[in-house]
Design a protein around this motif. Sequence first.
Motif, PDB file in Angstrom:
ATOM      1  N   LYS A   2      27.277  79.472  32.573  1.00  0.00           N
ATOM      2  CA  LYS A   2      26.348  78.497  33.120  1.00  0.00           C
ATOM      3  C   LYS A   2      25.717  77.675  31.983  1.00  0.00           C
ATOM      4  N   PRO A   3      25.648  76.328  32.128  1.00  0.00           N
ATOM      5  CA  PRO A   3      25.031  75.527  31.069  1.00  0.00           C
ATOM      6  C   PRO A   3      23.531  75.834  30.966  1.00  0.00           C
ATOM      7  N   LYS A   4      23.003  75.679  29.782  1.00  0.00           N
ATOM      8  CA  LYS A   4      21.588  75.942  29.548  1.00  0.00           C
ATOM      9  C   LYS A   4      20.741  74.834  30.173  1.00  0.00           C
ATOM     10  N   ASP A   5      19.655  75.233  30.790  1.00  0.00           N
ATOM     11  CA  ASP A   5      18.721  74.326  31.449  1.00  0.00           C
ATOM     12  C   ASP A   5      17.850  73.658  30.379  1.00  0.00           C
ATOM     13  N   GLU A   6      17.933  72.332  30.283  1.00  0.00           N
ATOM     14  CA  GLU A   6      17.180  71.594  29.263  1.00  0.00           C
ATOM     15  C   GLU A   6      15.671  71.746  29.441  1.00  0.00           C
ATOM     16  N   ARG A   7      15.204  71.852  30.690  1.00  0.00           N
ATOM     17  CA  ARG A   7      13.762  72.028  30.922  1.00  0.00           C
ATOM     18  C   ARG A   7      13.291  73.370  30.375  1.00  0.00           C
ATOM     19  N   LYS A   8      14.100  74.402  30.578  1.00  0.00           N
ATOM     20  CA  LYS A   8      13.738  75.718  30.038  1.00  0.00           C
ATOM     21  C   LYS A   8      13.751  75.693  28.512  1.00  0.00           C
ATOM     22  N   LEU A   9      14.747  75.032  27.967  1.00  0.00           N
ATOM     23  CA  LEU A   9      14.836  74.929  26.517  1.00  0.00           C
ATOM     24  C   LEU A   9      13.611  74.208  25.963  1.00  0.00           C
ATOM     25  N   GLU A  10      13.206  73.122  26.587  1.00  0.00           N
ATOM     26  CA  GLU A  10      12.019  72.385  26.142  1.00  0.00           C
ATOM     27  C   GLU A  10      10.762  73.238  26.308  1.00  0.00           C
ATOM     28  N   ALA A  11      10.682  74.008  27.389  1.00  0.00           N
ATOM     29  CA  ALA A  11       9.534  74.899  27.596  1.00  0.00           C
ATOM     30  C   ALA A  11       9.471  75.954  26.490  1.00  0.00           C
ATOM     31  N   VAL A  12      10.620  76.453  26.071  1.00  0.00           N
ATOM     32  CA  VAL A  12      10.674  77.448  24.993  1.00  0.00           C
ATOM     33  C   VAL A  12      10.209  76.821  23.679  1.00  0.00           C
ATOM     34  N   ILE A  13      10.667  75.620  23.395  1.00  0.00           N
ATOM     35  CA  ILE A  13      10.268  74.933  22.162  1.00  0.00           C
ATOM     36  C   ILE A  13       8.768  74.671  22.163  1.00  0.00           C
ATOM     37  N   THR A  14       8.250  74.168  23.275  1.00  0.00           N
ATOM     38  CA  THR A  14       6.819  73.893  23.385  1.00  0.00           C
ATOM     39  C   THR A  14       6.005  75.180  23.234  1.00  0.00           C
ATOM     40  N   ALA A  15       6.439  76.237  23.896  1.00  0.00           N
ATOM     41  CA  ALA A  15       5.730  77.524  23.821  1.00  0.00           C
ATOM     42  C   ALA A  15       5.757  78.078  22.399  1.00  0.00           C
ATOM     43  N   THR A  16       6.898  77.991  21.743  1.00  0.00           N
ATOM     44  CA  THR A  16       7.018  78.501  20.378  1.00  0.00           C
ATOM     45  C   THR A  16       6.065  77.769  19.443  1.00  0.00           C
ATOM     46  N   CYS A  17       6.019  76.453  19.558  1.00  0.00           N
ATOM     47  CA  CYS A  17       5.144  75.657  18.689  1.00  0.00           C
ATOM     48  C   CYS A  17       3.671  75.940  18.985  1.00  0.00           C
ATOM     49  N   ARG A  18       3.322  76.010  20.246  1.00  0.00           N
ATOM     50  CA  ARG A  18       1.927  76.268  20.616  1.00  0.00           C
ATOM     51  C   ARG A  18       1.482  77.650  20.115  1.00  0.00           C
ATOM     52  N   LEU A  19       2.300  78.660  20.346  1.00  0.00           N
ATOM     53  CA  LEU A  19       1.948  80.015  19.904  1.00  0.00           C
ATOM     54  C   LEU A  19       1.903  80.128  18.377  1.00  0.00           C
ATOM     55  N   ALA A  20       2.806  79.449  17.703  1.00  0.00           N
ATOM     56  CA  ALA A  20       2.790  79.469  16.237  1.00  0.00           C
ATOM     57  C   ALA A  20       1.507  78.831  15.716  1.00  0.00           C
ATOM     58  N   THR A  21       1.050  77.775  16.378  1.00  0.00           N
ATOM     59  CA  THR A  21      -0.196  77.123  15.977  1.00  0.00           C
ATOM     60  C   THR A  21      -1.384  78.058  16.201  1.00  0.00           C
ATOM     61  N   GLU A  22      -1.385  78.768  17.313  1.00  0.00           N
ATOM     62  CA  GLU A  22      -2.501  79.659  17.660  1.00  0.00           C
ATOM     63  C   GLU A  22      -2.485  80.961  16.868  1.00  0.00           C
ATOM     64  N   ARG A  23      -1.291  81.549  16.665  1.00  0.00           N
ATOM     65  CA  ARG A  23      -1.203  82.912  16.132  1.00  0.00           C
ATOM     66  C   ARG A  23      -0.458  83.034  14.807  1.00  0.00           C
ATOM     67  N   LEU A  96      -0.818  63.492  14.474  1.00  0.00           N
ATOM     68  CA  LEU A  96      -1.913  63.546  15.434  1.00  0.00           C
ATOM     69  C   LEU A  96      -1.405  63.782  16.857  1.00  0.00           C
ATOM     70  N   GLN A  97      -0.258  63.216  17.187  1.00  0.00           N
ATOM     71  CA  GLN A  97       0.277  63.314  18.550  1.00  0.00           C
ATOM     72  C   GLN A  97       1.090  64.584  18.782  1.00  0.00           C
ATOM     73  N   ARG A  98       1.669  65.144  17.749  1.00  0.00           N
ATOM     74  CA  ARG A  98       2.539  66.315  17.881  1.00  0.00           C
ATOM     75  C   ARG A  98       2.048  67.456  16.994  1.00  0.00           C
ATOM     76  N   PHE A  99       0.772  67.711  17.057  1.00  0.00           N
ATOM     77  CA  PHE A  99       0.140  68.668  16.157  1.00  0.00           C
ATOM     78  C   PHE A  99       0.824  70.035  16.169  1.00  0.00           C
ATOM     79  N   ASP A 100       1.132  70.569  17.349  1.00  0.00           N
ATOM     80  CA  ASP A 100       1.754  71.890  17.430  1.00  0.00           C
ATOM     81  C   ASP A 100       3.115  71.919  16.735  1.00  0.00           C
TER      82      ASP A 100
END
Length: 190
Positions: A2-23, A96-100
């Motif tokens: 099954k091809p990878k879902d681009e929305r899930k991939l983007e959610a993973v990237i966003t989550a990784t960046c946000r968590l790295a910024t926080e923790r 400023l726009q992509r801080f995470d």
Amino acid sequence: MKPKDERKLEAVITATCRLATERGLFGLTLAQIAKEAGIGTSTLYVYFPDKETLFNEVYRQAKREALDFYSTGIDQTLPLKSKVRNVWNKILDHRLQRFDKVTFMEQFVGSSFMSDESRAFVERHGEGLIQIVVEGQKEEILKPIPILFISSLFFGSIRETARLIRASSITDTEEAREIAFQLCWDGIRS
């Protein structure tokens, strides 16, 4: 397969960046990233077999986005100082726009997770900005010093200006940007 879902991939990237910024990077687990992205840990393993692979992919995507953001639309007919000012402002806007994402990239570059492939990616894709410095040095407008020193001063100026703006120590105005850029320019010009 099954091809990878681009929305899930983007959610993973966003989550990784946000968590790295926080923790920070080193304390992150794939389970935490999956939870933040709203997917199952087993689904995350379909995309990435381990944390190092995930971090390298997040880095390459974030770096590609950053380079596209601040290297497009540079008017090559402008005088060197104007070109440098345009790039400086674009990089500041990106920070400023992509801080995470920027925070993730800074942590990643200094980590043991960075692969040789990611290092090669940076070298291949960062040449446009280096060309501006080489051009300035050939024209004897920029200091004839190693490019790493010029880029350290240039990016450090942007990083600190963004930090001051985010902390509300200064207001993001054209006047404030011009003062910050001029200080940077005075440091790199011959």
